[in-house]
Design a protein around this motif. Structure first.
Motif, PDB file in Angstrom:
ATOM      1  N   LEU A   1       0.828  -1.205   0.000  1.00 55.62           N
ATOM      2  CA  LEU A   1       0.000   0.000   0.000  1.00 55.62           C
ATOM      3  C   LEU A   1       0.859   1.251   0.000  1.00 55.62           C
ATOM      4  CD1 LEU A   1      -2.663   1.523   0.167  1.00 55.62           C
ATOM      5  CD2 LEU A   1      -2.637   1.183   2.654  1.00 55.62           C
ATOM      6  N   ARG A   2       1.915   1.228   0.799  1.00 56.16           N
ATOM      7  CA  ARG A   2       2.754   2.433   0.877  1.00 56.16           C
ATOM      8  C   ARG A   2       3.411   2.722  -0.466  1.00 56.16           C
ATOM      9  NH1 ARG A   2       6.901   3.414   5.843  1.00 56.16           N
ATOM     10  NH2 ARG A   2       7.878   1.526   5.021  1.00 56.16           N
ATOM     11  N   PHE A   3       3.799   1.666  -1.190  1.00 53.82           N
ATOM     12  CA  PHE A   3       4.422   1.873  -2.495  1.00 53.82           C
ATOM     13  C   PHE A   3       3.398   2.323  -3.532  1.00 53.82           C
ATOM     14  CE2 PHE A   3       5.551   0.053  -6.685  1.00 53.82           C
ATOM     15  CZ  PHE A   3       6.618   0.891  -6.959  1.00 53.82           C
TER      16      PHE A   3
ATOM     17  N   ASN B   1      -0.878   6.710  -6.203  1.00 53.20           N
ATOM     18  CA  ASN B   1      -2.338   6.841  -6.103  1.00 53.20           C
ATOM     19  C   ASN B   1      -2.709   7.031  -4.630  1.00 53.20           C
ATOM     20  OD1 ASN B   1      -5.082   6.780  -6.340  1.00 53.20           O
ATOM     21  ND2 ASN B   1      -5.211   4.644  -7.013  1.00 53.20           N
ATOM     22  N   ASP B   2      -2.711   8.266  -4.189  1.00 55.35           N
ATOM     23  CA  ASP B   2      -2.954   8.577  -2.777  1.00 55.35           C
ATOM     24  C   ASP B   2      -4.356   8.173  -2.337  1.00 55.35           C
ATOM     25  OD1 ASP B   2      -3.784  11.089  -0.657  1.00 55.35           O
ATOM     26  OD2 ASP B   2      -1.874  10.057  -0.348  1.00 55.35           O
TER      27      ASP B   2
ATOM     28  N   ARG C   1      -9.870  -4.270  -0.732  1.00 54.57           N
ATOM     29  CA  ARG C   1      -8.779  -3.521  -1.356  1.00 54.57           C
ATOM     30  C   ARG C   1      -9.114  -2.036  -1.358  1.00 54.57           C
ATOM     31  NH1 ARG C   1      -4.322  -4.042  -4.675  1.00 54.57           N
ATOM     32  NH2 ARG C   1      -4.046  -2.374  -6.213  1.00 54.57           N
ATOM     33  N   GLY C   2      -8.105  -1.216  -1.107  1.00 49.90           N
ATOM     34  CA  GLY C   2      -8.312   0.223  -1.110  1.00 49.90           C
ATOM     35  C   GLY C   2      -8.891   0.702  -2.428  1.00 49.90           C
TER      36      GLY C   2
ATOM     37  N   LEU D   1      11.694   9.257  -3.733  1.00 44.68           N
ATOM     38  CA  LEU D   1      10.599   8.430  -3.230  1.00 44.68           C
ATOM     39  C   LEU D   1       9.611   8.047  -4.321  1.00 44.68           C
ATOM     40  CD1 LEU D   1       9.561   9.757   0.286  1.00 44.68           C
ATOM     41  CD2 LEU D   1      10.125   7.418  -0.339  1.00 44.68           C
ATOM     42  N   ASN D   2       9.459   8.896  -5.331  1.00 45.73           N
ATOM     43  CA  ASN D   2       8.495   8.602  -6.383  1.00 45.73           C
ATOM     44  C   ASN D   2       9.135   7.867  -7.550  1.00 45.73           C
ATOM     45  OD1 ASN D   2      10.071  10.628  -7.359  1.00 45.73           O
ATOM     46  ND2 ASN D   2       8.396  11.886  -8.159  1.00 45.73           N
TER      47      ASN D   2
END
Length: 650
Positions: free
Chosen positions: A61-63, A68-69, A158-159, A349-350
């Motif tokens: 999820l963090r990745f 996709n916030d 799932r989110g 990070l991106n």
């Protein structure tokens, strides 16, 4: 648990839509029975496996949330919760990670498509204790829940998806799946414990499991605080408190980490049930800043030689954020057995996978990490106090490690120094003889390192090509791994000593041969010119050339490839792999002093001479492990020869 997660471990409400009962695949049924009946002594592993799965979901999820916030749905405080209910006799492990769709639940839990269960079952030895360590290697850790539970309920969403999924099974071969209303994304796994598993309905026992197996998980693992009797009388509601240290192990100072800590982190992060063979922990500062914690396992994974297998050995983090576990970007294929983590402070990070394919910083991190791993293996090779470690490494990973000779030209010399071989002098050496040891005991006048390739050790050590070397006590490397032909094509010299195949080219022993021996060989060649020409005419296009041998002392003949051509052994390997091979004729070397060749020289009948020559050639093919194009004709010639000999004797 935060306010919007208060009901995370409570069951969602069924929508009544798309409810169905499905059967597990046959292999999963077998695995469930194995978990329930054979892994009892390892029952506490369920906690580590389910918490590890939750951690992976949070990492994912963090990745994905970097791009996709909306997947976070306003809840970016990623956590794992562990709870139990004594009255209901349940243990629940929940997370607010990426979650799963209906199709993903069916794919990842109900089938072997993602779990590797079929390969797991094929690898079982029948020894329960010995087989227990295999669980993590095959990604089947979820099923360990059935060691302690007679019913497992998974609720997940799932989110970004509107509805969730509930999966229920008692491990009997079927499962039920239905849609539910689930307010929070993520997954909860509820275990309904068996009658004799009350030990896991105890806060102290569960906390101990977390601190023993999952203390270094990078996300908070929370349990309800333990209230005093007075607090309970007052009706105080227990708060959630973190029970793991949470700081990633690789970020801590090496002086603060014990060997036991390193071993436990490896078991968690790499899903293994054995301690690692060795590890290296390094923090690099300067133009690039990154930390690496890399492990060499004790045992090779089941898919080590799968050419289509995706590597998941080394995980990449950027500023503690998980990015990917595509080990090929972080380690070359010949080190695909290496596991661990690399955490960089320099990569953005991106960063995307496409950018990573050509990222210069990543290339430097990879090069530095490879040198650390090679240094670690070198230290194992030098370790005289625990020589069994390097023996274990070589026997498990030696065939793969050899590939580095071809793939890693920059480190070829280092890799070559670590190679081990069986030889004619020490064929039982375990793990083998190094090239340095070979050079140290070369014969006076010997200027080359000699080797032979074959399918088996017996075929190699009994090859007629070795006869002159045995006579002169010259050591020869015996290479029997399929990768060896490929490797030796690139390892052409070591410490200024050329490597030479005893089965290719015209043999030149250099100063290891006296002037008298050279003169005798030349005389023999002159005396055998007519015989050589007759044999060449009899064999025609089956041979490129016929010549007097320099190799044989006991055998009548042998086949030799061109010095820069393809050996007969490599040709057989490629044919077995389905590759079309050009028709190349070998060189036939004859031994004029052998009684059979002397008999051939005396043969006056042309038909008999041709049949005898063909027989000699085909014997040479068989002697080096080859196959005849026409075995029936060979047998007929052999029978005719035996009959002629028997009549002559009579």
């Amino acid at each position: 648990m935060s306010e919007n997660q208060t009901n995370e471990t409570e069951q969602g409400q069924a929508t009544g839509q798309h409810t169905e009962t499905r059967g597990f695949q046959a292999e999963v049924k077998q695995l469930l029975q194995l978990m329930i009946h054979s892994m009892y002594s390892n029952k506490e592993v369920f906690a580590r496996e389910l918490i590890s799965n939750a951690s992976d979901a949070l990492d994912t999820l963090r990745f994905e949330g970097l791009k996709n916030d909306a997947l976070f749905e306003g809840d970016s405080e990623l956590q794992i919760w562990l709870d139990f209910d004594k009255q209901a006799r349940t243990v629940t492990i929940a997370d607010n990670g990426i979650g799963m769709t209906r199709e993903q639940v069916i794919d990842r839990i109900g089938t072997i498509a993602k779990s590797g269960t079929r390969a797991f079952l094929d690898s079982l030895s029948g020894d329960e204790k010995a087989d227990a360590h295999l669980i993590g290697q095959f990604g089947v850790g979820f099923y360990s829940a059935f060691i302690v539970a007679d019913k497992v309920v998974v609720e997940t969403r799932r989110g970004g998806e509107p509805t969730g999924v509930r999966w229920i099974s008692d491990g009997g071969g079927e499962y039920t799946i239905e849609e539910i209303e689930k307010p929070n994304h993520g997954t909860s796994v509820t275990l309904h414990l068996r009658e004799d598993e009350d030990e896991f309905l105890d806060a102290y026992r569960l906390r101990h499991l977390v601190r023993t197996y999952s203390d270094h998980i990078a996300f908070p693992i929370k349990m309800k605080e333990e209230l005093s009797e007075e607090d309970e009388k007052e009706g105080k509601t227990p708060a959630w408190e973190q029970v793991n240290r949470g700081a990633p192990l690789w970020t801590q100072a090496k002086s603060d980490i014990s060997d036991a800590d390193y071993a436990e982190f490896y078991k968690h992060a790499c899903h293994d049930y054995e301690d690692p063979l060795a590890w290296t922990h390094n923090k690099v500062e300067g133009s690039q800043e990154y930390t690496s914690l890399l492990y060499v396992p004790k045992r090779a994974p089941y898919d080590l030689f799968d050419p289509n297998g995706k590597q998941h050995g080394v995980k990449l983090y950027v500023q503690r954020v998980f990015i990917m576990d595509d080990a090929e970007k972080l380690m070359p294929r010949y080190l695909r057995f290496v596991k661990g983590v690399i955490d960089s402070n320099d990569l953005p990070l991106n960063v995307s996978r496409e950018i990573l394919q050509s990222n210069r910083i990543l290339d430097k991190i990879r090069a530095g990490s490879v040198k650390k791993v090679l240094g670690l293996i070198e230290s194992l090779a030098r370790d005289t106090e625990e020589p069994e470690k390097f023996k274990t490494f070589w026997n498990e990973f030696g065939q793969v490690f050899k590939e580095g000779i071809v793939e890693d030209a920059e480190n070829r010399d280092k890799i070559a120094k670590l190679l081990r071989f069986r030889t004619t002098t020490d064929e039982s050496a375990d793990p083998g003889v190094s090239l340095d040891d070979y050079i140290a005991r070369m014969q006076p006048g010997q200027d080359k390192i000699y080797y032979i390739t074959a399918d088996t050790l017996a075929e190699a050590k009994h090859s007629p090509h070795l006869e002159i070397f045995k006579k002169k006590n010259i050591e020869v490397l015996l290479l029997t791994d399929r990768v060896d032909e490929w490797v030796m094509a690139h390892l052409t010299e070591y410490e200024d000593k050329p490597l030479s195949s005893v089965a290719k080219g015209a043999l030149d022993l250099g100063e290891a041969e006296s002037e008298e021996e050279k003169a005798e060989q030349k005389k023999l060649e002159e005396e055998s010119k007519d015989l050589v020409e007759r044999i060449k005419e009899a064999l025609g296009e089956r041979v490129n050339e016929v010549r007097v041998t320099h190799r044989l002392t006991d055998s009548p003949a042998c086949l030799v490839a061109d010095e820069h051509g393809m050996s007969a052994h490599l040709e057989r390997i490629l044919k077995e792999a389905g590759q079309a091979m050009p028709n190349t004729a070998p060189h036939l070397e004859i031994n004029p002093t052998h009684p059979l060749v002397e008999r051939l020289a005396d043969e006056q009948g042309e038909d008999e001479f041709e049949a005898f020559s063909q027989l000699l050639f085909e014997q040479a093919i068989l002697a080096e492990g080859g196959e005849l194009d026409d075995p029936a004709t060979f047998v007929r010639r052999m029978n005719q020869m035996l009959l002629a000999v028997s009549r002559g004797a009579a």
